[in-house]
Design a protein around this motif. Structure first.
Motif, PDB file in Angstrom:
ATOM      1  N   TRP A 201     -15.819 -11.676 -13.604  1.00 56.29           N
ATOM      2  CA  TRP A 201     -16.334 -10.369 -14.059  1.00 56.29           C
ATOM      3  C   TRP A 201     -16.830  -9.241 -13.237  1.00 56.29           C
ATOM      4  O   TRP A 201     -17.007  -8.269 -13.719  1.00 56.29           O
ATOM      5  CB  TRP A 201     -17.742 -10.853 -14.652  1.00 56.29           C
ATOM      6  N   LYS A 202     -16.505  -9.464 -11.775  1.00 54.31           N
ATOM      7  CA  LYS A 202     -17.038  -8.214 -11.021  1.00 54.31           C
ATOM      8  C   LYS A 202     -15.657  -7.421 -10.870  1.00 54.31           C
ATOM      9  O   LYS A 202     -15.601  -6.630 -10.205  1.00 54.31           O
ATOM     10  CB  LYS A 202     -17.246  -9.042  -9.518  1.00 54.31           C
ATOM     11  N   THR A 203     -14.491  -7.924 -11.389  1.00 55.84           N
ATOM     12  CA  THR A 203     -13.215  -7.197 -11.308  1.00 55.84           C
ATOM     13  C   THR A 203     -13.139  -5.975 -11.920  1.00 55.84           C
ATOM     14  O   THR A 203     -13.574  -5.888 -12.983  1.00 55.84           O
ATOM     15  CB  THR A 203     -12.105  -8.034 -11.812  1.00 55.84           C
ATOM     16  N   PRO A 204     -12.887  -4.953 -11.154  1.00 57.28           N
ATOM     17  CA  PRO A 204     -12.892  -3.589 -11.970  1.00 57.28           C
ATOM     18  C   PRO A 204     -11.817  -3.612 -13.065  1.00 57.28           C
ATOM     19  O   PRO A 204     -10.741  -4.006 -12.909  1.00 57.28           O
ATOM     20  CB  PRO A 204     -12.148  -2.601 -10.632  1.00 57.28           C
ATOM     21  N   GLY A 205     -12.249  -2.885 -14.270  1.00 58.92           N
ATOM     22  CA  GLY A 205     -11.282  -2.830 -15.312  1.00 58.92           C
ATOM     23  C   GLY A 205     -11.472  -3.758 -16.281  1.00 58.92           C
ATOM     24  O   GLY A 205     -10.672  -3.624 -17.449  1.00 58.92           O
ATOM     25  N   ILE A 206     -12.019  -4.905 -16.051  1.00 58.99           N
ATOM     26  CA  ILE A 206     -12.010  -6.201 -17.022  1.00 58.99           C
ATOM     27  C   ILE A 206     -12.827  -5.655 -18.287  1.00 58.99           C
ATOM     28  O   ILE A 206     -13.976  -5.327 -18.133  1.00 58.99           O
ATOM     29  CB  ILE A 206     -12.514  -7.462 -16.294  1.00 58.99           C
ATOM     30  N   TRP A 207     -12.317  -6.106 -19.365  1.00 58.86           N
ATOM     31  CA  TRP A 207     -13.193  -5.751 -20.703  1.00 58.86           C
ATOM     32  C   TRP A 207     -13.594  -7.162 -21.209  1.00 58.86           C
ATOM     33  O   TRP A 207     -14.697  -7.015 -22.180  1.00 58.86           O
ATOM     34  CB  TRP A 207     -12.101  -4.993 -21.773  1.00 58.86           C
ATOM     35  N   ALA A 208     -12.780  -8.232 -21.212  1.00 60.47           N
ATOM     36  CA  ALA A 208     -13.373  -9.375 -22.207  1.00 60.47           C
ATOM     37  C   ALA A 208     -12.709 -10.546 -21.147  1.00 60.47           C
ATOM     38  O   ALA A 208     -11.920 -10.423 -20.259  1.00 60.47           O
ATOM     39  CB  ALA A 208     -12.401  -9.472 -23.253  1.00 60.47           C
ATOM     40  N   LEU A 209     -13.431 -11.639 -21.233  1.00 62.19           N
ATOM     41  CA  LEU A 209     -13.164 -12.934 -20.438  1.00 62.19           C
ATOM     42  C   LEU A 209     -13.285 -14.211 -21.305  1.00 62.19           C
ATOM     43  O   LEU A 209     -14.272 -14.122 -21.931  1.00 62.19           O
ATOM     44  CB  LEU A 209     -13.862 -12.982 -19.124  1.00 62.19           C
TER      45      LEU A 209
END
Length: 226
Positions: A201-209
Motif C-alpha cells: 500500500w505504500k506504493t505511489p499511485g495505488i488505488w486498490a489492493l
C-alpha cells in the motif's frame, strides 16, 4: 503439524500475555487453523487486542471474532458525546487530513467515509478511535484516491516486500493492472499476510489492493535423540 489443541493453547497463552486482557474474558476454539474468539469485554480496545494477539500466533489461518462489548457496569456514553470525541481525536492526529473524513455514529458504532491519498492515513483514522469510551466498533469505508496518477510499478512492490525481514517472500507473487495490485501465493502467518499488504500500500499511485495470500502452516522438523 500443529494440532487443534496446541493451537488453542497457544492462542490462549498469547491472549493471557496481553496486559489489557483477562484470559477469563475470552473463549478460544481452534479447528484446522480457524480460530474463533468469543466472550464479553467492556471496551473496543480489548476486542481489538484479542484479535491482534491471535493473528500473531503461528498456525492461525483465519480469525472468527465473535466478542461482544457490554457497558452494563459503566456509565453509558451517548452518540453525540462519542461523535464529539471522534472529531477531536481525528483532528489531533497530524497524519490524518480531517477535513476529508465524514463521520457517522449510531448506537456506539462509528462509520468513517471520505477520500484520502494514502492507506496509512485510512488505517490511522481507525486506530486513533480504538480507545475512545463508548465505542462498540468502527466501519472504515474511506476510499484511497492517490495524488500520483502514474501506473504502479510491479518491481518496486516486489523489491519492497523482499527487503522486509518480517516476511518470507519466496512464495509471494505480485500482479499489477494499472493502479490495482493483487497479491498471490502463500505466507506463514496472518501477520506476514497483513505486513505484505501494508508494504504494498505504500506504493505511489495505488488505488486498490486485493490480498489473496494464503496462510500455509510451516513445517517444523523435530529430532529425537536417544
Amino acid at each position: 503439524m500443529i494440532t487443534n489443541e496446541e493451537l488453542q493453547n497457544s492462542v490462549q497463552e498469547a491472549i493471557k500475555w496481553e496486559p489489557l486482557l483477562s484470559a477469563a474474558e475470552i473463549g478460544v476454539t481452534a479447528k484446522d487453523g480457524v480460530v474463533t474468539l468469543t466472550g464479553t469485554v467492556d471496551n473496543y480496545a480489548k476486542k481489538m487486542e484479542a484479535e491482534n494477539a491471535t493473528k500473531n500466533v503461528e498456525g492461525v489461518k483465519v480469525v472468527v471474532e465473535d466478542i461482544k462489548i457490554s457497558f452494563e457496569n459503566l456509565t453509558k456514553v451517548n452518540d453525540n458525546d462519542i461523535a464529539t470525541e471522534v472529531i477531536k481525536a481525528i483532528k489531533n492526529n497530524w497524519r490524518i487530513p480531517n477535513d476529508k473524513i465524514k463521520i457517522k455514529v449510531e448506537d456506539g458504532w462509528i462509520t468513517l467515509e471520505g477520500e484520502l491519498n494514502w492507506n496509512f492515513q485510512k488505517v490511522a483514522a481507525k486506530n486513533t478511535l480504538v480507545d475512545l469510551e463508548g465505542v462498540k466498533g468502527v466501519s472504515n469505508n474511506i476510499t484511497i484516491i492517490p495524488e500520483n496518477q502514474s501506473i504502479v510499478e510491479k518491481t518496486s512492490i516486489e523489491n519492497a516486500i523482499s527487503r522486509s525481514f518480517l516476511i518470507d517472500d519466496k512464495k509471494i507473487e505480485v500482479n499489477v493492472n494499472e493502479n490495482k495490485v493483487t497479491l498471490f501465493g502463500s505466507v506463514n502467518s496472518i501477520f506476514e499476510k497483513e505486513e505484505a499488504e501494508r508494504i504494498a500500500w505504500k506504493t505511489p499511485g495505488i488505488w486498490a489492493l486485493d490480498n489473496n495470500l494464503l496462510i500455509e502452516q510451516s513445517q517444523k522438523i523435530v529430532s529425537n535423540l536417544y
